[in-house]
Design an enzyme around this catalytic site. Structure first.
Site, PDB file in Angstrom:
ATOM      1  CG  ASP A   1      -3.537  -5.839  -4.453  1.00  0.00           C
ATOM      2  OD1 ASP A   1      -4.695  -5.454  -4.199  1.00  0.00           O
ATOM      3  OD2 ASP A   1      -2.714  -6.141  -3.574  1.00  0.00           O
TER       4      ASP A   1
ATOM      5  CG  HIS B   1      -2.031  -0.964   1.186  1.00  0.00           C
ATOM      6  ND1 HIS B   1      -1.892  -2.258   1.620  1.00  0.00           N
ATOM      7  CD2 HIS B   1      -3.311  -0.842   0.743  1.00  0.00           C
ATOM      8  CE1 HIS B   1      -3.035  -2.898   1.460  1.00  0.00           C
ATOM      9  NE2 HIS B   1      -3.916  -2.067   0.931  1.00  0.00           N
TER      10      HIS B   1
END
Length: 556
Positions: free
Chosen positions: A331, A259
């Site tokens: 993702d 992230h």
């Protein structure tokens, strides 16, 4: 060096050598194909010839008939619509994102907590989205996805059953119970109108150095994780919901959270095959329909390239070596590991060239769509590759719609959730049987966990008292209360008579409490299981699925 299947490798190489383009940019005309096969005339240097989409094989869910229907449906779409079909976007608000899907002809959307205001609202929004798409002439469903892993990764939290973290399944070691639990979770999600769950997490965790996965993993043993992943996939699929195993080729053994940056995977290919790839291989062998590829810099395969955008990882490692023929998802493309370097259009085109089929959450879905269109028209992205991706996506959605669905009411899975927690609860110190607390307990920890502990204690008949107060010198003091300390994933070593790890169990190693227990979850069922153990009404049958330094044992 990879060991590809020669035929597949040659086909992929040939695909990337093909170019196709037209005269208009992404904002220009968007005509329908003129050939019966849905093909477009080739442009570029030759300006001649036509082509058909690459083959889409069976063996991952859809039947040959469903794939043929998908090919026909995609063949009737314009180039811009095909580009939209491979995008799954996030959205704002709690209303159904009908306009967003219609404008960009999106393949689907993914819902997060800010989009969800209770089970009733979720169901109404998802139904409205599908009805709107059908009225617009769409003859296959919209993908409606959610991250509902259990534990701390659960987007739908109001009115539905809470399931513990996946590490509970690893601690319980009962694939049959795992199948039952994930069938129940899938059935509830299906009843709310979701078609896809981005779960189970198939990563093998390395332990405390793993910053992103933790209790989302079933454990640190590849075989243990593989068994539980396969069971969870089977459970979800039996309900009619599509599971997406993640994060290929394994996020549990890197020490950076994707992230926030691009994690570097330093393991050799032999090490990856022996550990990280084992659960993914098991899921592929079991016929899983969908795999999510994470954002990792796998130095042994494609140095300094995010795995989600790497042809060597997606087409080579996942498809050629593991034999996966289903739908490959990226993702989230909003994550810093790719967003900071490539942007929406750049990451979309790179991912499709790598062999991905679905682009999850580009920061700007319109820019991603237009970037794909421009890349096809100027020859940077073969249209055959886009068509193959769109056909896989539509075939998956047709197959999901055509399956026997077993929806269940929201909140109906409480019993199996409790049984999973009861099977996984783990005692690493203290007596393995008998009562562990006195008639009065004093509990501390995160406010939400304390509230749930109090509720479970009240149901179990255990008195919970407030903070200790000073009494006068000659006043009669009540019997000492047993202190219970609840610790979540952000807590450190804790003191008390009983210390309970609510998420990852590593905090138990630094505690000197005489009784130390791991629940792997904060669900009502997890607290029911905890109270049963504390009161001596049940034993703790689970075993630590990870190594925890400093504990006397891995279970009773």
């Amino acid at each position: 060096m990879l060991l590809p299947r020669t035929g597949a490798a040659v086909a992929t190489a040939a695909l990337l050598a093909v170019s196709a383009c037209g005269a208009a940019g992404p904002d220009g005309p968007d005509p329908r194909p003129t050939s019966s096969g849905g093909s477009w005339k080739q442009g570029g240097s030759s300006g001649t010839g036509t082509f058909r989409p690459l083959p889409v094989e069976t063996g991952w869910g859809p039947s040959p008939g469903e794939i043929d229907r998908a090919r026909s449906l995609v063949g009737g779409l314009s180039l811009r619509e095909r580009a939209g079909q491979v995008i799954v976007a996030s959205y704002g608000g709690t209303a159904a994102p009908t306009g967003l899907v219609r404008r960009l002809h999106l393949g689907g959307v993914v819902a997060f907590s800010e989009n969800l205001a209770g089970a009733g609202q979720v169901a109404r929004s998802n139904r409205a989205l599908q009805r709107s798409a059908a009225r617009d002439g769409r003859r296959w469903p919209v993908l409606v996805g959610v991250d509902q892993e259990g534990g701390r990764v659960a987007r739908v939290t109001s009115g539905v059953t809470g399931f513990p973290a996946f590490m509970t399944a690893g601690a319980a070691g009962d694939p049959g119970l795992t199948r039952e639990a994930y069938a129940a979770s899938g059935a509830e999600l299906l009843g709310l109108g979701f078609t896809v769950d981005f779960a189970p997490d198939s990563d093998v965790t390395v332990g405390p150095a793993d910053p992103a996965i933790g209790a989302r993993s079933a454990g640190s043993s590849p075989e243990r994780v593989a068994a539980q992943v396969t069971a969870a996939v089977q459970g979800f699929a039996s309900s009619g919901l599509v599971p997406v195993v993640k994060h290929f080729p394994g996020h549990g053994s890197v020490t950076t959270d994707s992230h926030y940056g691009l994690p570097v995977q330093h393991r050799s290919l032999a090490e990856l095959r022996a550990r990280d790839l084992v659960p993914f291989r098991a899921a592929v062998d079991a016929g899983t329909s969908a795999v999510m590829v994470g954002h990792l810099d796998v130095r042994a395969v494609d140095p300094r390239t995010p795995s989600s955008l790497s042809h060597a990882v997606v087409a080579g490692l996942l498809r050629d070596e593991l034999g996966f023929r289903g739908v490959a998802f990226t993702d989230s493309l909003q994550m810093a590991a790719v967003a900071d370097r490539f942007g929406s259009a750049g990451s979309a085109v790179r991912a499709l060239r790598a062999g991905e089929d679905v682009l999850l959450m580009p920061p700007d879905p319109r820019a991603a769509r237009d970037g794909i269109v421009a890349a096809v028209r100027d020859g940077r992205l073969p249209q055959a590759r886009l068509d193959q991706a769109a056909i896989r996506m539509v075939a998956l959605l047709l197959h999901q719609r055509d399956q026997a669905h077993r929806p269940r009411p929201a909140g109906s899975g409480g019993d199996v959730s409790r049984r999973l927690s009861a099977a996984g609860i783990t005692s690493v110190s203290g007596p393995c049987s008998g009562r562990l607390v006195g008639p009065r307990v004093r509990v501390s920890g995160p406010a939400s966990a304390v509230a749930r502990f109090r509720a479970a204690a009240a149901s179990a008949g255990l008195r919970v008292v407030g903070p200790a107060r000073r009494t006068g010198k000659h006043a009669k003091r009540p019997p000492r209360a047993t202190t219970v300390r609840l610790v979540d994933s952000t807590g450190g070593p804790a003191r008390g008579d009983v210390v309970v790890a609510l998420d990852i169990p590593y905090v138990l190693g630094g505690s000197t409490a005489p009784v130390r227990i791991a629940t792997y979850g904060e669900t009502p069922g997890a607290f029911d299981a905890l109270l049963a153990v504390l009161l001596g009404r049940a034993t703790a049958p689970g075993r630590l699925p990870v190594d925890v330094a400093g504990v006397p044992r891995d279970g009773c």
